[in-house]
Structures are given as C-alpha cells and as structure tokens.
Motif scaffolding. Sequence first.
Motif, PDB file in Angstrom:
ATOM      1  N   GLY A 376      75.548 -19.251  28.384  1.00 49.75           N
ATOM      2  CA  GLY A 376      76.609 -19.278  27.379  1.00 49.75           C
ATOM      3  C   GLY A 376      77.485 -18.049  27.337  1.00 49.75           C
ATOM      4  O   GLY A 376      78.347 -17.936  26.466  1.00 49.75           O
ATOM      5  N   GLY A 377      77.308 -17.110  28.252  1.00 46.21           N
ATOM      6  CA  GLY A 377      78.165 -15.928  28.182  1.00 46.21           C
ATOM      7  C   GLY A 377      77.856 -14.896  29.251  1.00 46.21           C
ATOM      8  O   GLY A 377      77.187 -15.168  30.254  1.00 46.21           O
ATOM      9  N   PHE A 378      78.370 -13.703  29.024  1.00 46.44           N
ATOM     10  CA  PHE A 378      78.197 -12.593  29.948  1.00 46.44           C
ATOM     11  C   PHE A 378      77.765 -11.355  29.173  1.00 46.44           C
ATOM     12  O   PHE A 378      78.214 -11.127  28.048  1.00 46.44           O
ATOM     13  N   LEU A 379      76.912 -10.573  29.790  1.00 45.87           N
ATOM     14  CA  LEU A 379      76.610  -9.232  29.300  1.00 45.87           C
ATOM     15  C   LEU A 379      77.425  -8.243  30.121  1.00 45.87           C
ATOM     16  O   LEU A 379      77.396  -8.293  31.355  1.00 45.87           O
ATOM     17  N   VAL A 380      78.149  -7.378  29.453  1.00 47.31           N
ATOM     18  CA  VAL A 380      78.991  -6.400  30.141  1.00 47.31           C
ATOM     19  C   VAL A 380      78.608  -5.015  29.658  1.00 47.31           C
ATOM     20  O   VAL A 380      78.501  -4.768  28.449  1.00 47.31           O
ATOM     21  N   GLN A 381      78.388  -4.120  30.599  1.00 48.49           N
ATOM     22  CA  GLN A 381      78.076  -2.747  30.235  1.00 48.49           C
ATOM     23  C   GLN A 381      78.679  -1.804  31.262  1.00 48.49           C
ATOM     24  O   GLN A 381      79.091  -2.211  32.340  1.00 48.49           O
ATOM     25  N   ASP A 382      78.733  -0.521  30.915  1.00 47.10           N
ATOM     26  CA  ASP A 382      79.130   0.487  31.883  1.00 47.10           C
ATOM     27  C   ASP A 382      78.050   0.601  32.957  1.00 47.10           C
ATOM     28  O   ASP A 382      76.852   0.520  32.655  1.00 47.10           O
ATOM     29  N   LYS A 383      78.457   0.792  34.180  1.00 43.96           N
ATOM     30  CA  LYS A 383      77.511   1.081  35.264  1.00 43.96           C
ATOM     31  C   LYS A 383      76.777   2.378  34.915  1.00 43.96           C
ATOM     32  O   LYS A 383      77.358   3.302  34.342  1.00 43.96           O
ATOM     33  N   ASP A 384      75.506   2.431  35.256  1.00 45.39           N
ATOM     34  CA  ASP A 384      74.701   3.629  34.967  1.00 45.39           C
ATOM     35  C   ASP A 384      75.085   4.744  35.936  1.00 45.39           C
ATOM     36  O   ASP A 384      74.681   4.737  37.108  1.00 45.39           O
ATOM     37  N   ILE A 385      75.885   5.676  35.451  1.00 40.56           N
ATOM     38  CA  ILE A 385      76.253   6.831  36.277  1.00 40.56           C
ATOM     39  C   ILE A 385      75.668   8.115  35.679  1.00 40.56           C
ATOM     40  O   ILE A 385      76.108   9.221  35.985  1.00 40.56           O
ATOM     41  N   GLY A 386      74.668   7.941  34.807  1.00 43.83           N
ATOM     42  CA  GLY A 386      74.053   9.090  34.159  1.00 43.83           C
ATOM     43  C   GLY A 386      73.326   9.994  35.142  1.00 43.83           C
ATOM     44  O   GLY A 386      72.638   9.521  36.050  1.00 43.83           O
ATOM     45  N   ARG A 387      73.510  11.278  34.962  1.00 37.91           N
ATOM     46  CA  ARG A 387      72.834  12.282  35.788  1.00 37.91           C
ATOM     47  C   ARG A 387      72.364  13.424  34.907  1.00 37.91           C
ATOM     48  O   ARG A 387      72.906  13.633  33.811  1.00 37.91           O
ATOM     49  N   VAL A 388      71.381  14.153  35.389  1.00 37.63           N
ATOM     50  CA  VAL A 388      70.937  15.344  34.676  1.00 37.63           C
ATOM     51  C   VAL A 388      70.915  16.523  35.648  1.00 37.63           C
ATOM     52  O   VAL A 388      70.754  16.345  36.864  1.00 37.63           O
ATOM     53  N   SER A 389      71.069  17.701  35.102  1.00 36.34           N
ATOM     54  CA  SER A 389      70.962  18.941  35.865  1.00 36.34           C
ATOM     55  C   SER A 389      69.799  19.738  35.283  1.00 36.34           C
ATOM     56  O   SER A 389      69.280  19.411  34.200  1.00 36.34           O
ATOM     57  N   PRO A 390      69.375  20.810  35.948  1.00 37.36           N
ATOM     58  CA  PRO A 390      68.277  21.616  35.394  1.00 37.36           C
ATOM     59  C   PRO A 390      68.555  22.101  33.974  1.00 37.36           C
ATOM     60  O   PRO A 390      67.630  22.201  33.146  1.00 37.36           O
ATOM     61  N   ASP A 391      69.819  22.362  33.661  1.00 40.31           N
ATOM     62  CA  ASP A 391      70.154  22.846  32.319  1.00 40.31           C
ATOM     63  C   ASP A 391      69.977  21.782  31.250  1.00 40.31           C
ATOM     64  O   ASP A 391      69.877  22.100  30.060  1.00 40.31           O
ATOM     65  N   ASP A 392      69.948  20.509  31.671  1.00 43.36           N
ATOM     66  CA  ASP A 392      69.775  19.409  30.708  1.00 43.36           C
ATOM     67  C   ASP A 392      68.317  19.167  30.359  1.00 43.36           C
ATOM     68  O   ASP A 392      68.030  18.453  29.389  1.00 43.36           O
ATOM     69  N   LEU A 393      67.412  19.734  31.138  1.00 43.57           N
ATOM     70  CA  LEU A 393      65.987  19.427  30.983  1.00 43.57           C
ATOM     71  C   LEU A 393      65.331  20.339  29.953  1.00 43.57           C
ATOM     72  O   LEU A 393      65.639  21.532  29.855  1.00 43.57           O
ATOM     73  N   ARG A 394      64.395  19.772  29.217  1.00 47.61           N
ATOM     74  CA  ARG A 394      63.650  20.532  28.212  1.00 47.61           C
ATOM     75  C   ARG A 394      62.176  20.553  28.595  1.00 47.61           C
ATOM     76  O   ARG A 394      61.527  19.499  28.658  1.00 47.61           O
ATOM     77  N   VAL A 395      61.668  21.725  28.875  1.00 47.86           N
ATOM     78  CA  VAL A 395      60.251  21.865  29.200  1.00 47.86           C
ATOM     79  C   VAL A 395      59.450  21.743  27.901  1.00 47.86           C
ATOM     80  O   VAL A 395      59.694  22.480  26.944  1.00 47.86           O
ATOM     81  N   VAL A 396      58.495  20.820  27.881  1.00 48.83           N
ATOM     82  CA  VAL A 396      57.760  20.557  26.632  1.00 48.83           C
ATOM     83  C   VAL A 396      56.283  20.920  26.745  1.00 48.83           C
ATOM     84  O   VAL A 396      55.530  20.765  25.774  1.00 48.83           O
ATOM     85  N   THR A 397      55.856  21.402  27.927  1.00 50.93           N
ATOM     86  CA  THR A 397      54.451  21.753  28.137  1.00 50.93           C
ATOM     87  C   THR A 397      54.296  23.270  28.187  1.00 50.93           C
ATOM     88  O   THR A 397      55.279  24.015  28.302  1.00 50.93           O
ATOM     89  N   LYS A 398      53.050  23.693  28.126  1.00 56.60           N
ATOM     90  CA  LYS A 398      52.772  25.129  28.192  1.00 56.60           C
ATOM     91  C   LYS A 398      53.141  25.678  29.557  1.00 56.60           C
ATOM     92  O   LYS A 398      53.613  26.808  29.678  1.00 56.60           O
TER      93      LYS A 398
END
Length: 528
Positions: A376-398
């Motif tokens: 009955g229809g279409f799903l439309v979304q942006d293509k996944d072009i997400g990226r991360v760099s080291p600065d985007d990462l959060r270290v959560v362990t000791k």
Amino acid sequence: MTDLAPLRRALLSVSDKTGLVELGQALAARGVELLSTGGTAKALRAAGLEVRDVADVTGFPEMMDGRVKTLHPTVHGGLLALRDNADHVAAMQAHDIGAIDLVVVNLYPFEQTVAKGAVYDEVIGNIDIGGPAMIRSAAKNHGFVSVVVDVEDYAALLDELAAHEGQTTYALRQRLAQTAYARTAAYDTAVSTWMAAQVGGTPRRRTFGGTLAQSLRYGENPHQAAAFYTDGSARPGVATAQQHQGKELSYNNINDTDAAFELVSEFDPAQGPACAIIKHANPCGVATGATLLEAYRRAFDCDRTSAFGGIIALNQPLDAETAREITGIFAEVVIAPGVDESAMSIFGQKKNLRLLSTDGLADPTVAALAVRQVSGGFLVQDKDIGRVSPDDLRVVTKREPSEQEMADMLFAWTVAKHVKSNAIIYVKDGATVGVGAGQMSRVDSTRIAGRKAQDMAEAMGLPAPLTQGSVVASDAFFPFADGLITAAEAGATALIQPGGSMRDDEVIAAADAAGLAMVFTGMRHFRH
C-alpha cells in the motif's frame, strides 16, 4: 479511431539530435511534411531538408527566449483533434488547423543539468514546458497520432511505415503512448525531487522514475518476473559500470554487486587498497592491505566458504596479480574502478566470470534517498551516510583503547553499516575475522561470528581463531551484557557500539570486569 493511421505531417523538436537527420530524411522520402523549431529546424535544413517553422503555422514568433513557441491552439488542435469526429473536423477547418500525425520530442536535459551541479536558475531554465505538453496531447490522441520520445524508437517507427505503406498501427501508437507518458512522468519526478531538495521538509507527494536498463531472466527466484531500471544519476556503481565479459547480470547479481561496491567505496583508495566480498547482500570478508592482492587475500580468509560464488569489489583498479588470485576460486562478479590490460587478459580465460569497471568510487558522503515498497505504499528515508571520527567516540570503560584498537574499531564500525541487523563484526589489524548478520538476537549474531572464525581457524590450521585480540562492532546497543561476554570469550579486547540501553551500566561493568575497552558512538546503524 482506426487500426491504420496515415502519417502525412510531423512535428520534430529535439534536444538530443542523435539520428535526427536520418529520421527526417526517411520521413521526407515518404512525402511527410516536416514542422520544426529552433535548433532542430536548423539541423534538418543543414542536411538539405525542407522544413516549415512552427512559427509560420501558428502565426506567432518564438518569444520569451523560446519559452513560448508550441503552446498554441494551432499546434495542440492539430494533435488533439479526433479525425472521425465531425465537430472536431469542422473546428479544424474553421480555424485553419492542420492535423499533425507524428510528434518527435525529447525534452530539455533537466536531469543532466542537475547532475553537473548547475546553479538554481540554470536548472529552472532547463525545465521543459512545451515538450511535455505536446507529448501528452499526442499520447492522449494515440488513436490517430504517433508520439516518439526516445531515439531507440526511431527504427521501430520507420519499420512500421515501411510495412504499412506510410501508416502506423494502433498497437504501435498505443505502445509509443505508454512510453511517452512514462517519460513525462519520470521527467516530472526528476523536477519534483530536485525541487523537494531545494525547499526542504517532507513533500506531500513523492514519485519515483527510472529507465529500463535490462530485462532480467527472473527476480530473486525463477517464478518472479524482474527488470533493472536506472534513475539517470551519474553515481559510479553497478548501474553505470561497463561490463567487459561474462553472462548478463541477474537480479541477485545486481543487488549484491551494488552492496559490495557501496561498501568498498567507504575506503579511500589514497589511504590504501581495500576489498569487500559480498554473499547474499552481506559482507563475508572486508579488508585493507599493503597491496590489492593482500587486501583480497585477507578478505577471503575471513570466510572462505561463504566467499565461494560471491561478489568481489575493489577500491583500486584491478591488477594482474590480484586477477590471477581471484581466478583461483569461483566468483560471480568482480567490480573495480578500472581494470588493466593484463588483468583483463587473465580474466578472459574465465568467460563466465562477470567483470565490471567504473569511472571511480561512489562518494559515501553524498546524500540520497533510500526507498522500499511496502503493502500500500513506500517507505522513504535518507541513505545512511553517517560516519564517526575518533573525536566523536566516548570511552566509557576504565581501560582506554590502544591506537590499534581504535583504528580497528572505526574500521569495524564502517563495515557494520553494511551488514544486516542484528550485526556483529570482529576485526583485527584492518580485516574482518568474523561477521554475524541478520539474526533476531544480538547475542546469536555474536556467537555465529565467533563460531565462523573458529571454523576458519581450523580449516586454515591456525592454533587459535583470529578473533583472539580482535575488536567488535555492534550496529546497535547491547541490551544485555551477554553479547559482550560472548565477544570477550571469543577473544575480543575492545568494543564499539552506539550505547543508549537501559542497561548500559550493566554492560559497562561487564566490560570493566573483563578488562575490555569500550566506546560509544551515539549513532546507530540498523540495516533491515
């Protein structure tokens, strides 16, 4: 409406002049009067053909930079009049409207103008108005009028005229009309899609268009009919690639080749060679290396069993050494941004192996739409072009990840975007060593990836699986600690995941207890 309709008068107005002169000459030889406009008329006259300007027929000159030339009752009355309707015939006689039996129009190059990155006003200037109007008028009146919008149909038209003494059959006119309406629909789709991007927001209506590139033997299974359509974009990939050898691509070949090439395009060739091997739309091996051959070997060693009959994509031109190695196994398709002559010669000995080359890699940062049909229809979304760099990462362990662990985690995260959810990817030294895909449970994906790595180690005679000392990427958060514990038991030392679970604290505590390093991306890569 009659089956056979005589062709006495034709209106030709084309932006693509391919085959125009030959068509004009063939029509003139049959005594067909030629009407035309602008550059089309000039090209025909240059070939020595007698052409009447549309302006002479309408009594109005072209004006407003050619925007107004065919939008006139004399033109559209000649196209729309029903030849067997006495009132229509009387109106034609009263207003001196001559019948037009054929329209040959291809439209302003709107799609090409957008593709070259033209500025807004130039794109607007390439929106055709008169052309689509004539096409639609002629197509509506296909009981009497023929309309041709594709150069590929010139020959069919001329063959028809030859077979029926200058007349066309209803069957041909009907087919041409369908093609014409599809063309104007696709054209309007291109315009509305571009406008939607300029305006922003969520459009009330969405349309999608394409041009037949290949009729396929069948779809995913032999009982399913299928075809391949292209959208006219210049993005390098399976739709724009040159096939050098091998059988026609199948539905599954096209789908998997697209997946492989999009994945390998994530890896900048300036940073070194990379190879991706795809089987049933999922990666079974992805790796970098000092050479293309090494990258291929390392990707192959992730899962040699699944690589059999797979699709191989490379981020650098295929060379002879790598080609020779690839021919040692059965592969369905190899695609690369170029192929050298020696590699071509080696592949020539494997006639059934499909070899494709492109003009470059697909840009993984360019926004695009992803479309999926549902009932009955279409799903439309942006293509996944997400990226991360080291600065985007959060270290959560000791424990902080080492430099090598961080590099491998970013590599694994890049691959995770291209693996069906639930996705778990083990990576060591820039190569996948275990891939778990498409499972209903994340812990099952973790176990499967580890088990496949163990099987490969046994097959290769290694003392331990390559997952020992590896890192793990998860496309979504670990809802429980069990998946992380399973990864640690397989020998992983670090993990990258989005985070965001209600039990993040529990998962982090388990990582600390196992001495693992873990980072959160804050970004998810579901792929269904």
